[in-house]
Design a protein around this motif. Structure first.
Motif, short mmCIF file in Angstrom:
data_model
loop_
_atom_site.label_atom_id
_atom_site.label_comp_id
_atom_site.label_asym_id
_atom_site.label_seq_id
_atom_site.Cartn_x
_atom_site.Cartn_y
_atom_site.Cartn_z
N GLY A 196 13.14 -26.62 -35.22
CA GLY A 196 13.84 -27.51 -34.31
C GLY A 196 13.76 -28.96 -34.71
N GLU A 197 12.81 -29.27 -35.63
CA GLU A 197 12.67 -30.68 -36.04
C GLU A 197 13.11 -30.88 -37.49
OE1 GLU A 197 9.90 -28.92 -35.09
OE2 GLU A 197 9.64 -29.53 -33.00
N ALA A 198 12.50 -30.18 -38.43
CA ALA A 198 12.82 -30.36 -39.85
C ALA A 198 12.38 -29.12 -40.62
CB ALA A 198 12.11 -31.60 -40.40
N TRP A 199 12.89 -29.00 -41.85
CA TRP A 199 12.49 -27.88 -42.70
C TRP A 199 11.08 -28.11 -43.24
CZ3 TRP A 199 14.86 -23.44 -42.75
CH2 TRP A 199 16.24 -23.38 -42.47
N MET A 200 10.29 -27.04 -43.21
CA MET A 200 8.93 -27.11 -43.73
C MET A 200 8.69 -25.93 -44.67
SD MET A 200 6.67 -28.05 -40.35
CE MET A 200 5.19 -27.73 -41.30
N PRO A 201 8.08 -26.18 -45.87
CA PRO A 201 7.77 -25.06 -46.77
C PRO A 201 6.54 -24.30 -46.28
CG PRO A 201 6.99 -27.10 -47.72
CD PRO A 201 7.71 -27.48 -46.45
N LEU A 202 6.50 -23.01 -46.58
CA LEU A 202 5.39 -22.15 -46.19
C LEU A 202 4.79 -21.52 -47.44
CD1 LEU A 202 7.12 -20.26 -43.23
CD2 LEU A 202 5.48 -22.15 -43.03
N MET A 203 3.47 -21.44 -47.49
CA MET A 203 2.83 -20.68 -48.56
C MET A 203 3.34 -19.25 -48.48
SD MET A 203 0.74 -20.65 -51.13
CE MET A 203 -0.39 -22.03 -51.01
N THR A 204 3.88 -18.75 -49.59
CA THR A 204 4.59 -17.48 -49.57
C THR A 204 4.08 -16.54 -50.65
OG1 THR A 204 6.58 -18.66 -48.85
CG2 THR A 204 6.87 -16.39 -49.63
N GLU A 205 3.86 -15.30 -50.27
CA GLU A 205 3.50 -14.27 -51.23
C GLU A 205 4.77 -13.47 -51.54
OE1 GLU A 205 -0.71 -12.44 -51.42
OE2 GLU A 205 0.51 -11.09 -50.22
N VAL A 206 5.14 -13.40 -52.81
CA VAL A 206 6.41 -12.81 -53.22
C VAL A 206 6.16 -11.49 -53.95
CG1 VAL A 206 8.53 -13.15 -54.54
CG2 VAL A 206 7.37 -15.12 -53.51
N ASN A 207 6.84 -10.45 -53.53
CA ASN A 207 6.85 -9.20 -54.28
C ASN A 207 8.28 -8.98 -54.76
OD1 ASN A 207 6.90 -6.54 -55.25
ND2 ASN A 207 5.35 -5.86 -53.78
N GLN A 208 8.52 -9.27 -56.06
CA GLN A 208 9.88 -9.16 -56.58
C GLN A 208 10.30 -7.70 -56.78
OE1 GLN A 208 10.39 -10.96 -60.41
NE2 GLN A 208 9.02 -9.53 -61.46
N LYS A 209 9.34 -6.76 -56.70
CA LYS A 209 9.69 -5.34 -56.81
C LYS A 209 10.24 -4.81 -55.49
CE LYS A 209 10.03 -1.17 -58.40
NZ LYS A 209 11.13 -0.80 -59.33
N SER A 210 9.51 -5.01 -54.41
CA SER A 210 9.97 -4.52 -53.10
C SER A 210 10.88 -5.52 -52.41
CB SER A 210 8.79 -4.21 -52.19
OG SER A 210 8.00 -5.37 -51.97
N ASN A 211 11.02 -6.73 -53.00
CA ASN A 211 11.88 -7.77 -52.44
C ASN A 211 11.40 -8.20 -51.05
OD1 ASN A 211 13.53 -7.26 -54.74
ND2 ASN A 211 14.50 -5.59 -53.63
N THR A 212 10.10 -8.45 -50.96
CA THR A 212 9.53 -8.88 -49.70
C THR A 212 8.86 -10.24 -49.87
OG1 THR A 212 7.52 -7.60 -50.19
CG2 THR A 212 9.17 -6.58 -48.76
N LEU A 213 8.87 -11.00 -48.79
CA LEU A 213 8.28 -12.33 -48.73
C LEU A 213 7.32 -12.35 -47.56
CD1 LEU A 213 11.72 -14.14 -48.97
CD2 LEU A 213 10.08 -13.98 -50.86
N LYS A 214 6.10 -12.83 -47.79
CA LYS A 214 5.10 -12.82 -46.73
C LYS A 214 4.43 -14.17 -46.62
CE LYS A 214 1.42 -9.96 -44.80
NZ LYS A 214 0.61 -8.73 -44.98
N THR A 215 4.31 -14.65 -45.38
CA THR A 215 3.55 -15.86 -45.10
C THR A 215 2.46 -15.53 -44.10
OG1 THR A 215 3.71 -18.20 -44.52
CG2 THR A 215 5.05 -16.67 -43.22
N TYR A 216 1.31 -16.17 -44.24
CA TYR A 216 0.13 -15.83 -43.46
C TYR A 216 -0.17 -16.87 -42.38
CZ TYR A 216 -0.92 -12.28 -46.98
OH TYR A 216 -0.85 -11.19 -47.81
#
Length: 659
Positions: free
Chosen positions: A610-630
C-alpha cells in the motif's frame, strides 16, 4: 444452470486444511492433515529402510575409462570380475542406453559367466542419469508393487569400479524367463515387448503387431495370439469394454497401469515402454509397465531438439489422465462407465480421499506420505548425486531436484481432486484425444446410432478423413450446457474474471495452509504459520501469462516473471507471521512465464503493501518454479501484491534452495 454452477463453485472453495510441509527439512516428522488422509501403515511404509546393494567391479584401468566414453549403442564388452553382496563372479561389462546415450553417466549391464546371481546372468543397472533426484523410477515401481501389480524387483546399487565410487544406480530385474517364473507363469507363457518408437505399440492398426511387438517368449515367430488380441482390442465396443477386460485381462493390470500413469504423470507410454504377458494357465493378458524416469514432474519439451527435449529443467504437475498418445485400451477404459468408476475409486484411495482399499496404500500419494517418502530417500541418495564420478551435481542443485519431487507430491493430489472430482469434472469426451478416438472409430462406440443414421455419408476407409472428422465433431453436441465454444475451465475463468483464484481456511490445530484454484487445480500459495491462531482464512489470486500490471520504477516488465500474486486475510483480527511459497509456470519452451529472464536464480520477490515496493529475501527453486520468502508479517486488513523480478538489487535478496 449458471446459478447452480456458482453455488457449486462456492462450495468447492470452502475450507480445506493441509498440514505443515516444511521443505528442505532434514528431519522426519508427521503432519496433521485435514484434506487428504492416510493410514499409519502407509506413512510407516514411506519411512522404511531403503535397500542399497554394494557392487564392486574389478577390470582393466583403460577399459574402465573407455566404458563411460564410448557410444552406449556400441555392443562391445570388457572382461571384469564382480562382487555382488559378497558373492564373487566373473564375466563381462558394457554400457547401454537409449535416450540416456547423450549423458555422461551411462547405464551398465553386468554379464555373468557360469553361476547366476538370484537366477540371473544379466544384471541391469540403470544410471538414472535423466533424473536429478534419482527417486522417480524407484517410487513409481514401489507404488505399483504396493498396489499388487506384477513389476520387476528394483533397488538401489552403490557401484565401485577398481575401488573408485562411480555413483548410485537402480537395479531393475531383467524381464525374461526368470521374471515370469518368479511371478507364477509357466514355460508356455507368451511375452511381448512394445518397440521403442513414437507410434507403434498402441493397437491402432492391423499391421502393427509384426512391426511393433517383439516376441520374447516362448521362442518362435508365431504372433497369432497377439494379432488376435490386438484386433479384439480395436473392435471391442466401448459400452461393454469392462466385460472385454474381465474376459481378457488378469486382475486389474490395465486399470492399475492407467492409474499409475495418471498419478506420476507418465506420458511416455501407451505406444511403447510396456510389455504384455499372456498366461499359459489363465489364457489372459497382463500389462507389465516399464520405464518411469520421466515422471513426477519431468516435462518433455517437444519444441526443442534431443537431448534438451527430454533432459531439461522444465516442470509440470497439471496433466490430465489422457496424457500420452492415443491408445484404444486407454480410451475405452476412460470412456466405459464401469472401468472409469474403478479408475476413480483407485485414485481417490491412493490420494487419501476414500478408504476403499488396503491400509498399506490408503493415502500412499497424499502430500504427507509423499513428503515423508521424499525426505527419507533424500537422506539415502544425496551422496550419490553430489559425489558420483559422472554427472555430479552440487548440493544446491540436488536440493532443488528432490524438493521439486516433493512439490509434485503436494500439488498433484490437489490438481487431480479439482479436475476429476470437483465442480467441473474432467471428461475425456471433451479432449483432443477424444476427437482422435471419434475419428478412429467413426463414432461407432460412443454414438452407435450415428453411423447408421449417416450410413451414406460414412467414409469407406477404416480411419476417417480430416473433413469427415470435422463433420463428425460438428454434429456431436458438447456434453453439458453449451457455453459458446468455451470448455469448462475457460468458462469458469470467464466467470471469475481472473485466471486463477482460491480461498482456504484452517483452524488452530494446523499451522500450514495451502490455497489452490478449485477449478484449474493449480497451486497458488502455501503459508507455513509461525504462531498459533484460532482460525486462518486467506484468499490468493494469480494473474498469469502476462507482465505484472504494476512494477517498481526502473525495471522492465520483461525482467519479471510474467505473473503477479495477491494475498490477503479474510479474518479481520488475524495478525500472523508465516513463510510464503508461490509458484510460476515453466512447462516447456513455448509455455512458460519467464519473460526475458535467463537466470531464475537472479529473481526475487517484491511486495507492495500500500505504500511502496519492497524486496524480500527469496529462496528460488528453478526446477519446481517456486519462490519462498520467510518470516513475512501478514496483517489483517492489508492486501499484499507480489511480483518476482530480476532487478539489479536481486543478487542481494535471492538465493538458491538449501537445507
Amino acid at each position: 444452470m449458471l446459478k447452480h454452477k456458482l453455488i457449486r463453485l462456492a462450495a468447492t472453495a470452502c475450507a480445506v486444511m493441509l498440514a505443515p510441509m516444511i521443505a528442505y527439512s532434514a528431519t522426519d516428522h508427521e503432519f496433521k492433515e485435514g484434506h487428504f488422509h492416510y493410514s499409519d501403515e502407509a506413512l510407516a511404509n514411506a519411512r522404511k529402510d531403503v535397500k542399497m546393494v554394494d557392487i564392486n567391479v574389478s577390470m582393466n584401468g583403460t577399459d574402465a575409462r573407455v566404458l563411460f566414453l564410448k557410444d552406449p549403442n556400441d555392443k562391445s564388452t570388457f572382461a571384469a570380475d564382480f562382487s555382488i553382496e559378497g558373492e564373487r563372479f566373473e564375466g563381462r561389462i558394457k554400457s547401454f542406453g537409449s535416450s540416456t546415450r547423450a549423458m555422461k553417466k551411462k547405464s551398465i549391464i553386468l554379464k555373468i559367466k557360469g553361476e547366476k546371481w538370484k537366477g540371473y546372468k544379466n544384471i541391469s543397472l540403470n544410471s538414472m542419469g535423466s533424473d536429478g533426484s534419482m527417486m522417480r523410477a524407484w517410487m513409481a515401481w514401489e507404488l505399483m508393487r504396493d498396489m499388487g501389480m506384477v513389476v520387476p524387483e528394483t533397488y538401489y546399487a552403490r557401484l565401485n569400479i577398481n575401488g573408485e565410487f562411480i555413483g548410485y544406480f537402480l537395479y531393475i530385474e531383467w524381464l525374461g524367463g526368470r521374471f515370469l517364473e518368479r511371478n507364477g507363469y509357466g514355460a508356455a507363457t507368451e511375452f511381448y515387448q512394445a518397440t521403442d518408437a513414437t507410434y507403434c505399440g498402441d493397437f491402432r492398426h492391423s499391421h502393427e503387431v509384426d512391426n511393433c511387438w517383439t516376441k520374447l517368449a516362448p521362442q518362435g515367430d508365431d504372433k497369432s495370439s497377439m494379432k488376435s488380441f490386438a484386433s479384439a482390442v480395436r473392435s471391442a465396443p466401448m459400452e461393454t469394454f469392462d466385460k472385454f477386460v474381465a474376459q481378457n485381462f488378469d486382475d486389474d493390470s490395465l486399470v492399475n497401469w492407467i492409474v499409475t500413469n495418471t498419478l506420476v504423470s507418465n506420458g511416455d507410454t501407451y505406444n511403447k515402454n510396456y510389455f504384455m504377458a499372456k498366461s499359459d494357465k489363465t489364457k489372459k493378458w497382463r500389462v507389465i509397465p516399464w520405464d518411469y524416469d520421466l515422471t513426477f514432474g519431468q516435462s518433455f519439451d517437444m519444441f526443442v531438439k534431443f537431448p534438451e527435449s527430454l533432459f531439461n529443467e522444465r516442470f509440470q504437475y497439471y496433466y490430465t489422465p489422457d496424457l500420452g498418445v492415443f491408445n484404444p485400451m486407454k480410451a475405452k477404459t476412460l470412456l466405459n462407465e464401469t472401468l472409469k468408476a474403478q479408475f476413480y475409486a483407485k485414485l481417490k484411495h491412493l490420494i487419501g480421499k476414500e478408504k476403499n482399499g488396503p491400509e498399506k496404500t490408503f493415502g500412499w500419494f497424499s502430500p504427507t506420505v509423499m513428503h515423508a517418502r521424499v525426505e527419507n530417500l533424500a537422506h539415502v541418495l544425496e551422496a550419490g548425486q553430489v559425489k558420483q564420478k559422472y554427472g555430479a551435481r552440487s548440493p544446491e542443485s540436488y536440493d532443488e531436484q528432490y524438493d521439486a519431487v516433493s512439490h509434485f507430491g503436494l500439488a498433484r493430489p490437489f490438481y487431480l481432486e479439482s479436475n476429476l472430482f470437483s465442480t467441473f469434472e474432467w471428461s475425456y469426451r471433451n479432449t483432443e484425444q477424444m476427437k482422435e478416438y471419434v475419428a478412429f472409430t467413426q463414432g461407432k462406440d460412443l454414438f452407435p446410432g450415428y453411423l447408421e443414421k449417416k450410413a451414406d455419408e460414412a467414409p469407406s476407409s477404416k480411419l476417417a478423413k480430416a473433413s469427415d472428422v470435422k463433420k463428425i465433431k460438428a454434429d456431436i453436441a458438447p456434453v453439458g450446457e453449451a457455453k459458446k465454444g468455451l470448455d469448462e475451465h475457460e468458462f469458469m475463468a470467464k466467470l471469475l474474471e481472473k485466471p486463477f483464484t482460491g480461498r482456504n481456511a484452517s483452524v488452530s490445530s494446523d499451522d500450514s495452509l495451502v490455497v489452490f484454484d478449485p477449478g484449474y487445480g493449480y497451486f497458488l500459495t502455501r503459508l507455513d504459520f509461525k504462531s498459533s491462531y484460532k482460525v486462518a482464512d486467506f484468499q490468493a489470486e494469480a494473474e498469469g501469462f502476462k507482465p505484472p500490471t504494476y512494477i517498481f520504477e526502473g525495471t522492465s516488465p520483461d525482467q519479471c516473471i510474467q505473473r503477479s500474486w495477491v494475498l490477503f486475510s479474510r479474518i479481520p483480527s488475524l495478525n500472523i507471521k508465516a513463510d510464503i511459497m508461490l509458484e510460476y509456470f515453466d512447462e516447456h519452451s513455448q509455455k512458460n512465464e519467464l519473460g526475458g529472464i535467463k537466470n531464475e536464480h537472479a529473481v526475487n520477490l517484491w511486495v507492495h503493501k500500500g505504500e511502496a515496493w519492497m524486496p524480500l529475501m527469496t529462496e528460488v527453486n528453478q526446477k519446481s518454479n517456486t519462490l519462498k520468502t520467510y518470516d513475512f508479517n501478514l496483517q489483517a486488513g492489508r492486501i499484499y501484491r507480489f511480483i518476482a523480478c530480476a532487478a539489479p538489487e536481486s543478487k542481494l535478496y535471492s538465493k538458491p534452495v538449501g537445507r
